[in-house]
Scaffold this motif. Structure first.
Motif, PDB file in Angstrom:
ATOM      1  N   CYS A  88       4.468   0.839  13.429  1.00  0.00           N
ATOM      2  CA  CYS A  88       3.052   1.418  12.669  1.00  0.00           C
ATOM      3  C   CYS A  88       3.182   0.718  11.295  1.00  0.00           C
ATOM      4  O   CYS A  88       2.249   0.229  10.733  1.00  0.00           O
ATOM      5  CB  CYS A  88       2.713   2.695  12.914  1.00  0.00           C
ATOM      6  N   LEU A  89       4.347   0.895  10.607  1.00  0.00           N
ATOM      7  CA  LEU A  89       4.471   0.248   9.339  1.00  0.00           C
ATOM      8  C   LEU A  89       4.233  -1.094   9.255  1.00  0.00           C
ATOM      9  O   LEU A  89       3.395  -1.542   8.517  1.00  0.00           O
ATOM     10  CB  LEU A  89       5.859   0.665   8.871  1.00  0.00           C
ATOM     11  N   SER A  90       4.840  -1.746  10.430  1.00  0.00           N
ATOM     12  CA  SER A  90       4.612  -3.325  10.101  1.00  0.00           C
ATOM     13  C   SER A  90       3.202  -3.730  10.432  1.00  0.00           C
ATOM     14  O   SER A  90       2.739  -4.778   9.838  1.00  0.00           O
ATOM     15  CB  SER A  90       5.824  -4.218  10.981  1.00  0.00           C
ATOM     16  N   ALA A  91       2.687  -3.078  11.362  1.00  0.00           N
ATOM     17  CA  ALA A  91       1.429  -3.460  11.797  1.00  0.00           C
ATOM     18  C   ALA A  91       0.491  -3.308  10.473  1.00  0.00           C
ATOM     19  O   ALA A  91      -0.545  -3.914  10.004  1.00  0.00           O
ATOM     20  CB  ALA A  91       0.539  -2.552  12.857  1.00  0.00           C
ATOM     21  N   ALA A  92       0.535  -1.949   9.681  1.00  0.00           N
ATOM     22  CA  ALA A  92       0.021  -1.592   8.420  1.00  0.00           C
ATOM     23  C   ALA A  92       0.233  -2.842   7.424  1.00  0.00           C
ATOM     24  O   ALA A  92      -0.774  -3.079   6.599  1.00  0.00           O
ATOM     25  CB  ALA A  92       0.322  -0.098   7.948  1.00  0.00           C
ATOM     26  N   LEU A  93       1.469  -3.373   7.268  1.00  0.00           N
ATOM     27  CA  LEU A  93       1.758  -4.357   6.209  1.00  0.00           C
ATOM     28  C   LEU A  93       0.823  -5.638   6.465  1.00  0.00           C
ATOM     29  O   LEU A  93       0.579  -6.122   5.458  1.00  0.00           O
ATOM     30  CB  LEU A  93       3.312  -4.782   6.392  1.00  0.00           C
ATOM     31  N   MET A  94       0.432  -5.978   7.605  1.00  0.00           N
ATOM     32  CA  MET A  94      -0.280  -7.187   7.834  1.00  0.00           C
ATOM     33  C   MET A  94      -1.793  -6.918   7.461  1.00  0.00           C
ATOM     34  O   MET A  94      -2.441  -7.894   7.644  1.00  0.00           O
ATOM     35  CB  MET A  94      -0.167  -7.450   9.428  1.00  0.00           C
ATOM     36  N   THR A  95      -2.262  -5.768   7.097  1.00  0.00           N
ATOM     37  CA  THR A  95      -3.423  -5.434   6.547  1.00  0.00           C
ATOM     38  C   THR A  95      -3.632  -5.694   4.947  1.00  0.00           C
ATOM     39  O   THR A  95      -4.691  -5.872   4.368  1.00  0.00           O
ATOM     40  CB  THR A  95      -3.844  -4.018   6.808  1.00  0.00           C
ATOM     41  N   VAL A  96      -2.380  -6.033   4.450  1.00  0.00           N
ATOM     42  CA  VAL A  96      -2.172  -6.706   2.980  1.00  0.00           C
ATOM     43  C   VAL A  96      -2.316  -8.045   3.041  1.00  0.00           C
ATOM     44  O   VAL A  96      -1.551  -8.675   3.573  1.00  0.00           O
ATOM     45  CB  VAL A  96      -1.268  -5.843   2.442  1.00  0.00           C
ATOM     46  N   PRO A  97      -3.300  -8.602   2.174  1.00  0.00           N
ATOM     47  CA  PRO A  97      -3.488 -10.113   2.260  1.00  0.00           C
ATOM     48  C   PRO A  97      -2.349 -10.770   1.906  1.00  0.00           C
ATOM     49  O   PRO A  97      -1.697 -11.786   2.343  1.00  0.00           O
ATOM     50  CB  PRO A  97      -4.454 -10.336   1.434  1.00  0.00           C
ATOM     51  N   ALA A  98      -1.489 -10.516   0.730  1.00  0.00           N
ATOM     52  CA  ALA A  98      -0.152 -10.930   0.223  1.00  0.00           C
ATOM     53  C   ALA A  98       0.908 -11.079   1.451  1.00  0.00           C
ATOM     54  O   ALA A  98       1.521 -11.928   1.379  1.00  0.00           O
ATOM     55  CB  ALA A  98       0.323 -10.136  -1.015  1.00  0.00           C
ATOM     56  N   TYR A  99       0.991  -9.997   2.174  1.00  0.00           N
ATOM     57  CA  TYR A  99       2.089  -9.689   3.130  1.00  0.00           C
ATOM     58  C   TYR A  99       1.554 -10.593   4.434  1.00  0.00           C
ATOM     59  O   TYR A  99       2.569 -11.432   4.771  1.00  0.00           O
ATOM     60  CB  TYR A  99       2.176  -8.427   3.355  1.00  0.00           C
ATOM     61  N   ALA A 100       0.182 -10.737   4.683  1.00  0.00           N
ATOM     62  CA  ALA A 100       0.010 -11.791   5.711  1.00  0.00           C
ATOM     63  C   ALA A 100       0.398 -13.217   5.415  1.00  0.00           C
ATOM     64  O   ALA A 100       0.820 -14.004   6.230  1.00  0.00           O
ATOM     65  CB  ALA A 100      -1.735 -11.346   6.121  1.00  0.00           C
ATOM     66  N   ALA A 101       0.013 -13.488   4.114  1.00  0.00           N
ATOM     67  CA  ALA A 101       0.133 -14.902   3.612  1.00  0.00           C
ATOM     68  C   ALA A 101       1.888 -15.098   3.645  1.00  0.00           C
ATOM     69  O   ALA A 101       2.047 -16.093   4.060  1.00  0.00           O
ATOM     70  CB  ALA A 101      -0.234 -15.040   2.082  1.00  0.00           C
ATOM     71  N   ALA A 102       2.516 -13.879   3.476  1.00  0.00           N
ATOM     72  CA  ALA A 102       4.100 -14.369   3.226  1.00  0.00           C
ATOM     73  C   ALA A 102       4.455 -14.464   4.647  1.00  0.00           C
ATOM     74  O   ALA A 102       5.420 -15.246   5.054  1.00  0.00           O
ATOM     75  CB  ALA A 102       4.611 -12.895   2.740  1.00  0.00           C
ATOM     76  N   PHE A 103       3.706 -13.867   5.884  1.00  0.00           N
ATOM     77  CA  PHE A 103       4.475 -14.215   7.334  1.00  0.00           C
ATOM     78  C   PHE A 103       3.936 -15.464   7.709  1.00  0.00           C
ATOM     79  O   PHE A 103       4.772 -16.138   8.116  1.00  0.00           O
ATOM     80  CB  PHE A 103       3.494 -13.027   8.079  1.00  0.00           C
ATOM     81  N   GLU A 104       2.712 -15.986   7.052  1.00  0.00           N
ATOM     82  CA  GLU A 104       2.417 -17.549   7.457  1.00  0.00           C
ATOM     83  C   GLU A 104       3.452 -18.307   7.010  1.00  0.00           C
ATOM     84  O   GLU A 104       3.805 -19.573   7.582  1.00  0.00           O
ATOM     85  CB  GLU A 104       1.136 -17.805   7.031  1.00  0.00           C
ATOM     86  N   SER A 105       3.987 -18.239   5.858  1.00  0.00           N
ATOM     87  CA  SER A 105       4.916 -19.149   5.220  1.00  0.00           C
ATOM     88  C   SER A 105       6.376 -18.722   5.344  1.00  0.00           C
ATOM     89  O   SER A 105       7.242 -19.789   5.313  1.00  0.00           O
ATOM     90  CB  SER A 105       4.680 -18.992   3.815  1.00  0.00           C
TER      91      SER A 105
END
Length: 515
Positions: free
Chosen positions: A304-321
């Motif tokens: 649930c924590l990691s699912a929540a992290l992907m709601t933060v734009p900076a973290y979602a961008a970090a996943f992409e890169s």
């Protein structure tokens, strides 16, 4: 008293007449650890000094009652807490938004529902360890015979190698990120895996002692991640516009749910390996509850924590890169040097995950063929380490793809494995086969079931899984009902088909063969 009078669901002491030696009845088919060196041959004798120093000699042999104790009862809960509190649990929640366009609410719903089911499956298998004193793959022989047990062992070897491979890749990525690339990823992978190997080489006691305490510092780390994410600002409504609707949404939900199910139920093929030294008198409900909560608490908390992290734009961008390791590094970036120290801790948390994987992989290799039992578990652990380390180095640049595909496929075979073991236990060993389980037969092919019914039922389950699966590289006809990208019903259809086919065929097999 014959061994057939000893049923798993029955307290053995009640089954033994007062004038008979209770310990003799409880130890049927068991081998004491100090007898293994003389019984197993030259390689065991070569390692005899290591065994004298505390390395576990026992492999798949049944544990006698007088070599069991209850000191790791609560450790059963803590073991699963540590095993699932590792950094490799974090990417599972990330996949909900990144691969399946699910919102946070949908991701949490899938995580709760499918984790509960998977944890219950694993907890059931765990109850069988104390009642038999046997390892998980050996217990499966009572359902599918020696040959079927060997097939399950092959699947389990691949499963545990796959878990270890993905774990050391992520641990290595985190360690390399901390060093700003100065430590090559290949070296990071080898370093993390080798430390886990040391514990596995020593064996059961070392694994339990490590897992008993490792979760504490990791829990603190995840609380920090929740705090840092909240400071950045969780956007719970993120991806609402991107989430599919109708059948496409159902397909996304089921596909992600299959991954979540596998993250919990994937431990079922090794669940009895770590409690076979508990007394047979321990209540099954206690083992079930400890195992279920041991899985549920860390998996829900972290996914649930990691699912929540992907709601933060900076973290979602970090996943992409930068994949999952990039997200974790981005979370702790505000803490500079302190954040890097925590990343090192998270990188080495992988030890908690690789340790049970490698331990059980070695046991499954022993269970393949009787000649393999002549090679000590500790040696097979080293072989396993070499295999998954080489595989991890080769696939180090494709972590998320490996993880999502591996976990989804894992659920298919685990589903039919759990079904045949459960139906054998609750239907046949309780009500059909007189005398329950002959605990002297676990390593004798002629005394075990032929296994044709179980193997055929599992093959039917596997066939339905193929028809119902939805992967990047293949979508089955049933999976395609959910739209362009399909919906994965693989583990559900695998379990249902096996559950229907197995009982009538097993009854016919028993009537024809008497075993």
């Amino acid at each position: 008293m014959s061994a057939k009078d000893l049923e798993w669901g029955q307290d053995t002491k009640d089954a033994v007449p007062p004038q008979q030696d209770v310990s003799a009845a409880e130890n049927v088919g068991a081998v004491r650890e100090n007898e293994l060196v003389t019984q197993k041959g030259p390689i065991y004798r070569w390692l005899s000094k290591a065994f004298d120093m505390g390395v576990e000699a026992r492999g798949i042999e049944r544990v006698p009652e007088d070599e069991r104790d209850g000191k790791h009862t609560i450790g059963l809960l803590l073991l699963w807490w540590s095993v699932n509190s590792v950094v490799s649990t974090v990417p599972i929640g990330l996949l909900a938004q990144a691969y399946y366009t699910l919102t946070f609410h949908s991701a949490v719903a899938a995580i709760v529902a499918f984790t509960a089911i998977g944890a219950a499956c694993c907890a059931f298998i765990a109850t069988l360890g104390p009642k038999t004193g046997l390892r998980t793959m050996v217990i499966s022989r009572y359902s599918v015979g020696f040959v079927g047990g060997s097939i399950f062992s092959i699947f389990n070897i691949l499963t545990q190698l796959g878990f270890s491979c993905t774990a050391v890749i992520l641990g290595g990525q985190v360690l390399t990120n901390v060093s700003d690339g100065k430590l090559p990823l290949e070296a990071s992978i080898v370093l993390v895996g080798f430390i886990a190997l040391v514990l596995v080489f020593i064996g059961y006691e070392a694994v339990h002692q490590w897992e008993r305490y490792a979760w504490i510092i990791l829990l603190i780390v995840y609380f920090c991640m929740w705090g840092l994410g909240a400071h950045q600002g969780f956007d719970i409504g993120a991806q609402q516009e991107l989430q599919d609707t109708g059948l496409a949404y159902a397909g996304d939900f089921l596909s992600f749910g299959g991954i979540v199910f596998s993250s919990a139920a994937g431990w079922a093929p090794i669940a009895a390996d770590f409690n076979c030294r508990l007394p047979h008198t321990i209540k099954p409900w206690k083992v079930f509850v400890l195992t279920w909560f041991g899985l549920m608490v860390p998996l829900l908390f972290i996914e649930c924590l990691s699912a929540a992290l992907m709601t933060v734009p900076a973290y979602a961008a970090a996943f992409e890169s930068g994949d999952a390791a990039g997200v974790i590094a981005e979370v702790f970036a505000p803490w500079n040097g302190g954040g890097k120290f925590i990343l090192v801790i998270m990188a080495f948390s992988i030890i908690c995950n690789c340790t049970p994987n490698t331990y059980s992989c070695a046991l499954s290799i022993q269970a393949l063929f009787k000649p393999f039992e002549k090679v000590p578990r500790a040696i097979w652990a080293v072989v396993s380490f070499v295999i998954y380390t080489v595989a991890a180095v080769a696939g180090r640049e494709h972590f998320s793809e490996i993880l999502s595909n591996f976990l989804a496929i894992l659920g298919y075979w685990v589903a039919f494995f759990i079904v045949v073991v459960a139906e054998e236990h609750f239907i046949f060993r309780k009500h059909v086969i007189r005398g329950g389980y002959d605990l002297t037969a676990y390593d004798t092919m002629s005394k075990l079931p032929v296994g044709a019914a179980g193997i055929f039922a599992c093959a039917c389950g596997a066939g339905m899984a193929v028809v119902s699966m939805a992967q990047v590289w293949y979508i089955g006809p049933l999976g395609a009902v959910f739209g362009e990208y399909g919906g994965d019903l693989g583990f559900e259809m695998s379990a249902a088909t096996t559950a229907i086919v197995y009982p009538p065929l097993r009854y016919i097999e028993y009537r024809l063969t008497g075993r």
